[in-house]
Scaffold this motif. Structure first.
Motif, PDB file in Angstrom:
ATOM      1  N   ASP A 187       0.665  -2.004   4.135  1.00 53.18           N
ATOM      2  CA  ASP A 187       1.897  -2.229   3.373  1.00 53.18           C
ATOM      3  C   ASP A 187       1.657  -2.008   1.879  1.00 53.18           C
ATOM      4  O   ASP A 187       2.497  -1.420   1.183  1.00 53.18           O
ATOM      5  CB  ASP A 187       2.413  -3.652   3.608  1.00 53.18           C
ATOM      6  CG  ASP A 187       2.960  -3.847   5.017  1.00 53.18           C
ATOM      7  OD1 ASP A 187       3.219  -2.832   5.700  1.00 53.18           O
ATOM      8  OD2 ASP A 187       3.116  -5.012   5.437  1.00 53.18           O
ATOM      9  N   ASP A 188       0.519  -2.459   1.401  1.00 52.60           N
ATOM     10  CA  ASP A 188       0.205  -2.291  -0.022  1.00 52.60           C
ATOM     11  C   ASP A 188      -0.021  -0.823  -0.362  1.00 52.60           C
ATOM     12  O   ASP A 188       0.452  -0.335  -1.396  1.00 52.60           O
ATOM     13  CB  ASP A 188      -1.038  -3.110  -0.374  1.00 52.60           C
ATOM     14  CG  ASP A 188      -1.480  -2.897  -1.815  1.00 52.60           C
ATOM     15  OD1 ASP A 188      -0.745  -3.321  -2.728  1.00 52.60           O
ATOM     16  OD2 ASP A 188      -2.553  -2.287  -2.024  1.00 52.60           O
ATOM     17  N   GLU A 189      -0.717  -0.099   0.492  1.00 52.09           N
ATOM     18  CA  GLU A 189      -1.010   1.311   0.210  1.00 52.09           C
ATOM     19  C   GLU A 189       0.244   2.173   0.243  1.00 52.09           C
ATOM     20  O   GLU A 189       0.358   3.142  -0.522  1.00 52.09           O
ATOM     21  CB  GLU A 189      -2.044   1.828   1.207  1.00 52.09           C
ATOM     22  CG  GLU A 189      -3.438   1.255   0.959  1.00 52.09           C
ATOM     23  CD  GLU A 189      -4.392   1.478   2.113  1.00 52.09           C
ATOM     24  OE1 GLU A 189      -5.608   1.271   1.910  1.00 52.09           O
ATOM     25  OE2 GLU A 189      -3.936   1.842   3.224  1.00 52.09           O
ATOM     26  N   TRP A 190       1.185   1.838   1.108  1.00 50.20           N
ATOM     27  CA  TRP A 190       2.445   2.587   1.136  1.00 50.20           C
ATOM     28  C   TRP A 190       3.096   2.608  -0.253  1.00 50.20           C
ATOM     29  O   TRP A 190       3.723   3.589  -0.643  1.00 50.20           O
ATOM     30  CB  TRP A 190       3.420   1.951   2.123  1.00 50.20           C
ATOM     31  CG  TRP A 190       3.389   2.470   3.526  1.00 50.20           C
ATOM     32  CD1 TRP A 190       2.907   1.830   4.626  1.00 50.20           C
ATOM     33  CD2 TRP A 190       3.894   3.730   3.994  1.00 50.20           C
ATOM     34  NE1 TRP A 190       3.076   2.612   5.749  1.00 50.20           N
ATOM     35  CE2 TRP A 190       3.681   3.777   5.392  1.00 50.20           C
ATOM     36  CE3 TRP A 190       4.508   4.815   3.363  1.00 50.20           C
ATOM     37  CZ2 TRP A 190       4.060   4.878   6.167  1.00 50.20           C
ATOM     38  CZ3 TRP A 190       4.887   5.913   4.133  1.00 50.20           C
ATOM     39  CH2 TRP A 190       4.660   5.935   5.512  1.00 50.20           C
ATOM     40  N   LYS A 191       2.950   1.523  -0.993  1.00 47.17           N
ATOM     41  CA  LYS A 191       3.659   1.378  -2.272  1.00 47.17           C
ATOM     42  C   LYS A 191       2.750   1.585  -3.487  1.00 47.17           C
ATOM     43  O   LYS A 191       3.169   1.353  -4.628  1.00 47.17           O
ATOM     44  CB  LYS A 191       4.307  -0.010  -2.337  1.00 47.17           C
ATOM     45  CG  LYS A 191       5.364  -0.234  -1.252  1.00 47.17           C
ATOM     46  CD  LYS A 191       5.954  -1.632  -1.320  1.00 47.17           C
ATOM     47  CE  LYS A 191       6.947  -1.866  -0.172  1.00 47.17           C
ATOM     48  NZ  LYS A 191       8.140  -1.014  -0.284  1.00 47.17           N
ATOM     49  N   ARG A 192       1.526   2.046  -3.250  1.00 48.75           N
ATOM     50  CA  ARG A 192       0.565   2.207  -4.346  1.00 48.75           C
ATOM     51  C   ARG A 192       0.670   3.614  -4.931  1.00 48.75           C
ATOM     52  O   ARG A 192       0.503   4.607  -4.233  1.00 48.75           O
ATOM     53  CB  ARG A 192      -0.850   1.954  -3.839  1.00 48.75           C
ATOM     54  CG  ARG A 192      -1.914   1.931  -4.939  1.00 48.75           C
ATOM     55  CD  ARG A 192      -3.289   1.674  -4.351  1.00 48.75           C
ATOM     56  NE  ARG A 192      -3.327   0.386  -3.644  1.00 48.75           N
ATOM     57  CZ  ARG A 192      -4.312   0.029  -2.824  1.00 48.75           C
ATOM     58  NH1 ARG A 192      -5.322   0.874  -2.590  1.00 48.75           N
ATOM     59  NH2 ARG A 192      -4.287  -1.151  -2.234  1.00 48.75           N
TER      60      ARG A 192
END
Length: 394
Positions: A265-270
């Motif tokens: 989830d974090d990498e999707w928005k990084r």
């Protein structure tokens, strides 16, 4: 400029005649599983499951899932338990099949030379096997993947399409973020390796003592000299056809699904840097262009009169629609559904319908074929962006 070399495996880098290998493979797998299943029934369903993979044209479903969705229910099996048994077979029994294959002495020196020259080297074998089995066959060829830096090995976990579908090659290019003119396919089988790659205007090399007239070719030793010539040669012209465009649309969708499959989830928005898009923004952009540009443009060609089309600036949508706050997996799912719908609409077009004219505010006189071809270029631009972004943020 040539950047990437795709190498077939069986009878290209490894002597492996399938008419000898497959019976031995089926025999040993059937024997290994015989305490649990009748060998004849097990192998019969294995063959049917493999055929299902060859026939798959759905970018939403990997080859691994295509096989599993047929094979395990057909035998009324618990997939988790049997998968563990089959994995053990590939680790413990499958290596004994090396005896029905043969090493090609030139294979390792050629691969090492290509890597030393800075080329990306991809093992472009038909992805009908799990990665563990392909890695073992590479060891038989003296090309152990733990010793050589292959950019990609095409296996059924990562791919949605098989040879000889041109979509397999489009998916490979999409995962790499490479244009067709940047890649050469090297293989021994024109029908599986060369003809479908050339549909996409890729360079090809026929590995054969007697190459077919329409393709350059020769031995593995000859390959290095030919590639040296290609480095300075003009890039081949891309020929747009309805078949190539459909294959690219299909393969690019599968490539996107594979590229983002492990994102958290974090990498999707990084974002990789200030002002650059995060994976979720790229996925949302592709989704909205598919739903609000590609499909509507196709629809207007159904009118009797040639349509007049206006250029759209879709990049501002990322901020205007706050893509960064949206769900990456949902954007991917919506994109894939829209892409499948587009493919279904394209499949029923006649040659005359592909050639229907239009007037575009920037391009001037154009056609449906040209506009859909440009849409596949747009796909690949953002697949390359996604590929680079994921390397940067993970």
């Amino acid at each position: 400029m040539l950047k990437t070399i795709l190498l077939d495996l069986d009878d290209t880098l490894l002597d492996n005649q399938m008419e000898r290998f497959l019976p031995a493979y089926f025999q040993r797998l059937g024997d290994y599983m015989s305490d649990t299943f009748a060998p004849d029934g097990f192998i019969r369903e294995l063959v049917v499951g493999s055929q299902k993979m060859l026939e798959n044209s759905d970018p939403r479903v990997t080859l691994e899932k295509t096989f599993a969705d047929y094979f395990y229910p057909a035998l009324d099996l618990n997939a988790g338990e049997v998968e563990a048994q089959i994995y053990t077979f590939y680790k413990q029994i499958f290596p004994s099949l090396k005896s029905v294959t043969g090493t090609r002495p030139s294979a390792r020196p050629v691969v090492e030379s290509l890597l030393n020259q800075g080329f990306e080297v991809v093992i472009a074998t038909n992805p009908l096997f799990p990665r563990v089995a392909i890695e073992e066959r590479l060891r038989w060829a003296d090309l152990a993947p733990e010793e050589l830096s292959f950019t990609m090995i095409t296996s059924y976990e990562l791919f949605h399409f098989t040879k000889p579908q041109p979509a397999y090659y489009a998916e490979t290019l999409g995962q790499l973020g490479r244009q067709p003119h940047e890649v050469v396919m090297v293989g021994n089988d024109p029908g599986l390796d060369l003809d479908p790659a050339q549909v996409l205007s890729m360079r090809v090399y026929h590995l054969s003592d007697d190459p077919v007239d329409k393709y350059p070719g020769g031995s593995l030793d000859d390959l290095l000299g030919w590639i040296e010539q290609q480095v300075d040669a003009p890039d081949p012209e891309e020929i747009r056809t309805a078949q190539a465009i459909s294959a690219r649309f299909r393969g690019h969708a599968g490539a996107l699904a594979t590229l983002v499959r492990k994102l958290t989830d974090d990498e999707w928005k990084r974002r990789p840097a200030a002002g650059e898009w995060a994976p979720v923004e790229i996925a949302c952009h592709l989704r909205d262009v598919e739903m609000e540009v590609n499909r509507p443009r196709l629809a207007v060609f159904s009118a009797a009169e040639p349509p007049h089309l206006t250029a759209l600036d879709t990049d501002p949508w990322a901020d205007e629609r706050d893509y960064l706050s949206q769900s990456g997996p949902e954007a991917l799912s919506d994109f894939l559904e829209a892409r499948v719908a587009l493919l279904q609409e394209l499949e029923i077009l006649t040659e005359n319908e592909w050639d229907k004219p239009a007037l575009h505010s920037l391009l001037g006189p154009t056609s449906l074929l040209e506009l859909m071809g440009i849409a596949t270029d747009h796909d690949l631009l953002h697949l390359a962006q996604m590929h680079a972004t994921i390397l940067e943020i993970t």
